[in-house]
Design a protein around this motif. Structure first.
Motif, PDB file in Angstrom:
ATOM      1  N   LYS A   1       0.763  -1.325   0.148  1.00 43.29           N
ATOM      2  CA  LYS A   1      -0.134   0.005   0.015  1.00 43.29           C
ATOM      3  C   LYS A   1       0.877   1.318  -0.037  1.00 43.29           C
ATOM      4  CE  LYS A   1      -4.176  -1.740   2.043  1.00 43.29           C
ATOM      5  NZ  LYS A   1      -5.234  -1.587   3.333  1.00 43.29           N
ATOM      6  N   SER A   2       1.867   1.453   0.789  1.00 42.98           N
ATOM      7  CA  SER A   2       2.811   2.514   0.767  1.00 42.98           C
ATOM      8  C   SER A   2       3.642   2.567  -0.382  1.00 42.98           C
ATOM      9  CB  SER A   2       3.711   2.338   1.810  1.00 42.98           C
ATOM     10  OG  SER A   2       4.684   1.203   1.843  1.00 42.98           O
TER      11      SER A   2
ATOM     12  N   ARG B  25       2.180   1.929  -3.546  1.00 45.80           N
ATOM     13  CA  ARG B  25       1.407   2.306  -4.435  1.00 45.80           C
ATOM     14  C   ARG B  25       1.266   3.819  -4.530  1.00 45.80           C
ATOM     15  NH1 ARG B  25      -3.614  -1.780  -3.565  1.00 45.80           N
ATOM     16  NH2 ARG B  25      -2.669  -3.790  -4.356  1.00 45.80           N
ATOM     17  N   THR B  26       1.164   4.184  -3.362  1.00 48.72           N
ATOM     18  CA  THR B  26       0.943   5.699  -3.140  1.00 48.72           C
ATOM     19  C   THR B  26       2.253   6.650  -3.678  1.00 48.72           C
ATOM     20  OG1 THR B  26       1.643   5.742  -0.665  1.00 48.72           O
ATOM     21  CG2 THR B  26      -0.563   5.665  -1.467  1.00 48.72           C
ATOM     22  N   GLU B  27       3.430   6.114  -3.665  1.00 49.60           N
ATOM     23  CA  GLU B  27       4.637   6.872  -3.933  1.00 49.60           C
ATOM     24  C   GLU B  27       4.692   7.010  -5.486  1.00 49.60           C
ATOM     25  OE1 GLU B  27       8.040   5.581  -1.701  1.00 49.60           O
ATOM     26  OE2 GLU B  27       6.988   5.732   0.175  1.00 49.60           O
TER      27      GLU B  27
END
Length: 86
Positions: free
Chosen positions: A81-82, A84-86
């Motif tokens: 998840k982390s 994907r956001t970067e």
């Protein structure tokens, strides 16, 4: 593939060592400064080593709680998840 306990132990070991290192520096320094400061007053009880030790224990306990809380949050977090956001 590590368990949450192993991740928390690895992440918090360095912070615990730094906390003890800071205590080794700050406690004697704080004792000597407070000893000379208390000597300025006519009526004083002096500096109590037990109170300094209890203060360090309280600060260490609070620091340990914060470190463990943040480490558990990091261990539980999903790295996908982390990323994907970067």
């Amino acid at each position: 593939g590590a368990s949450i306990f192993q991740i928390v132990r690895e992440l918090s070991a360095g912070f615990v060592k730094l906390t003890f290192l800071s205590a080794l520096i700050a406690l004697p320094l704080g004792y000597s400064i407070s000893y000379f400061f208390v000597k300025l007053f006519a009526y004083s009880n002096g500096v109590n080593v037990v109170s300094l030790a209890l203060l360090f224990a309280g600060i260490f306990f609070i620091a340990l709680l914060i470190i463990v809380y943040k480490s558990i949050g990091t261990a539980i977090a999903n790295p996908v998840k982390s990323l994907r956001t970067e």
